[in-house]
Enzyme design. Sequence first.
Site, mmCIF file in Angstrom:
data_model
loop_
_atom_site.group_PDB
_atom_site.id
_atom_site.type_symbol
_atom_site.label_atom_id
_atom_site.label_comp_id
_atom_site.label_asym_id
_atom_site.label_seq_id
_atom_site.Cartn_x
_atom_site.Cartn_y
_atom_site.Cartn_z
ATOM 1 N N GLU A 1 -34.405 19.568 -13.651
ATOM 2 C CA GLU A 1 -35.035 19.663 -12.322
ATOM 3 C C GLU A 1 -36.535 19.915 -12.460
ATOM 4 O OE1 GLU A 1 -33.143 18.509 -10.188
ATOM 5 O OE2 GLU A 1 -31.247 18.854 -11.229
ATOM 6 N N GLU B 1 -34.321 18.749 -7.120
ATOM 7 C CA GLU B 1 -35.711 18.913 -7.573
ATOM 8 C C GLU B 1 -36.744 18.992 -6.457
ATOM 9 O OE1 GLU B 1 -33.826 16.048 -7.957
ATOM 10 O OE2 GLU B 1 -35.064 14.251 -7.708
ATOM 11 N N HIS C 1 -38.369 16.735 -13.288
ATOM 12 C CA HIS C 1 -38.520 15.848 -12.132
ATOM 13 C C HIS C 1 -39.876 16.029 -11.439
ATOM 14 C CE1 HIS C 1 -34.965 13.479 -11.447
ATOM 15 N NE2 HIS C 1 -34.133 14.479 -11.288
#
Length: 872
Positions: free
Chosen positions: A300, A266, A303
């Site tokens: 991701e 991320e 995040h």
Amino acid sequence: MRTDTPQPIRLSDYRPPAFLIDEAHLAFDLKPNTTRVKAKLAVRRNGDHAGPLRFNGERLKLISAAIDGRRLGDQEFAVDDEFLTIANVPDAFTLETEVEIDPENNKALEGLYMSGGRFCTQCEAEGFRKITYWPDRPDVLSRFTVRLEGPKSLSRLLSNGNLIEAGELPGGRHYAVWNDPFPKPCYLFALVAGELDMLEDQLVTMSGRTVALRIYVDPGMAPRAAYAMDALKRSMTWDEEAYGREYDLDLFMIVAVRDFNFGAMENKGLNIFNSSLLLADPATATDADYERIESVVAHEYFHNWTGDRITCRDWFQLCLKEGLTVYRDQGFSADMRGHAVQRIKDVKALRARQFAEDQGPLAHPVRPSSYLKIDNFYTATIYEKGSEVIRMLRTLIGPDAFRTGMDLYFDRWDGHATTVEEFVRCFAEASGQDLTHFFAWYEQAGTPRVALKQAYDAKAQTLTLELSQRTPPTPGQGQKRPLPIPVVVGLLDQDGRPLAFERDGETIEETVIVLTQPSATVTLHKVAREPAVSALRGFSAPVVLETDAEAKDRYIQLAADPDLFNRWEAGQTLARELILARAAGQPDEVGEERYATALGRSLSDQAAEPAFKALLMALPSEPDLALALQPADPAAIHEAREALLMRLSVHLEPELRRLHTGLQDIGEFSPDAAGAGRRALRNAALELLAANPRSDNVDMASGHFEAAANMTDAMGGLNALMQMGGERYEQALAAFYERWKGEPLVIDKWFSIQARDPSETALGRVMGLTTHPAFESKNPNRLRALVSSFANFNPARFHDPSGAGYRFLADQILAVDRFNPMTAARLVDPLDGWRRYKPELGALMKAELERIAAAEDLSKNVLEKVSRALEG
Ligand code: TRP
Ligand code: ZN
């Protein structure tokens, strides 16, 4: 055996950083073997910390160091394998360093490395120290400006944030300068340089800003990024709607690389993905791949708030970002693909990986208190159980207080590095509840067992439920406290209709019983008829439920429980009992026929979704069954399961054939949940037919394989042929290889299916494949396709009584540890449950662990895994 014992890092030793870096200017001169990295850092002493400056740095060749423009003499600093130490520094100063690194020979795939001729980075958790000297810990947040320079053949030069400058240089060279306005820890740093194609799109956010979205892939692959792009846009909008979170930069980039230790990363504004979790088209990717891509792209992206804007104070808090982000991506997938089906899949994964972890020597709490290598704690416990804990929190305080608590968390901690305590505090404040007791879920390892006894009193019309809990000891935690366990309960009458009841004066059809003590008794009133109890609905807590319910109640649930999770669970429980009875040498033939009949009825239920039926049809997996049988006997489980499959196959044959014909894809391929569900059911029907290797079933599988218009069906056909073995399987394998040899992600599947082959000759074949020209142990995807698939998904052959399967795995671990410790350590997992197996097998597994432990120059990663596996 090594003599120097590495010292563990402990949560209780946490101290704030001695030095902070507010601003960082990094300049990279990119060359495969001699990349130069210049760092110019605005450093300041944190509070009243005295003492020298000590920055992490590994595998760096220091060229020069200067403070406030003055180059340091050799006497003024010290460099060893792990640190740069400067004895005397002012309270605030500019530190300049220049180092040289060798990305091309970096096969550990952390720090700066090369994949397919392109430069890329992986810094979580502790890879940044292989790029430059730095306090490599997540609580040092800095603003980064990054200059990349290299030959124009590296046509893209990417880093975090916004592009602020770019231009040409003499000698066929060019440069780019990136600035990330958001302070971040160094583990979120990323750079990518190389020749890449781009797929571009844009999204208008909730406040009306236009964000450019770019996905970079290997030349020629841009069309295969279309699904990931679509998933990204849906994720961004979902996070606005579900959590009020908007994207913050003007640009969001994703890059796909083929050599990557994990799934994806991320990095702020520049996510880096394993190409297996990004690239898809119908010809080369299965529905399962599409589903994974959708959820990892979302993970991701999510995040950005839960991980990047708010990060972890130290690595013990890893679940703060991972458990929470998994919780969020599971919510997204449920909205995209259906709540019940998603829940069942999530629980299957939790049981297969996390419950197994909890039963072994590496059991650890969602928030561990010590480690040798943090890389070893990217586990199912941190991720999946971490998500379950948040799910329980929401069940306990209710959806509104949960959302208020999340808002409070985002408000209070934006721009900071924080802890799990502070996260839970937000929910305590939002709900007004005391969550002190709840915190034990973060600190206590192990899977609680919940026992439920039911007693119905027809005269009084009461149902008494007696609940008790017990968590078995785990290594280092002998004594367990009771946990607050939410148990969602509903009742069904004998015809499967929901049965209302009264609790605390309220008439309801479902209730949450919160078990806080070792045991409790709850009485439900006005229960008109003898009920079947549907408990732990939706899998309301990550526990093993043991009830005294009779099989007849489970059949009621299997036919009609409105809670689809429990409808599925009832079928699994029945099947598990039948298989375990067979494995114990006492097959219940009457029960098996009854189960087959009930399953047949469920399969012809027109109201049920195909995706759900496909799940219903799958028997509990062999690893799942092994957890329920102590000591585990993989061969007996395999045989018993195969025998039940054979019976189901014969009993349900007409229905299975009907499904197979009726569900044929017509029209264009769509990767959506409805299309995937139909293909899943059709392939599940074929798989069950293949349990019976009759020649007409071989013909059918072969026809299915040859007619396949997409990878899902091709793999479905190949899998069915593999189950039956023989000439047609060999022909299909060869044809598959010929057709797909130019497509690495498809060839991974070719390796993987052979690794899962349960027939006698499979181990020899797998060992032979390690010398196949297409086998590359330095590529983690390829390595896992063969070695992990074999060790994790082929228990019958991995647990060969000769120990040859274990020996093969140990040899691979030792070989891979030479260059990629992170990936080698993950390969140890299948051996660590050795105490759970039959003593003959356990001893052979243990011997291989000992052989690994005795090897010279073992990495800390593998050393920690094997020594804990042997101690525990
Ligand atoms: N943080 C990543 C995630 O989203 C996990 C990850 C990617 C990772 N690469 C890694 C963790 C390398 C450790 C090492 O889950
Ligand atoms: Zn994550």
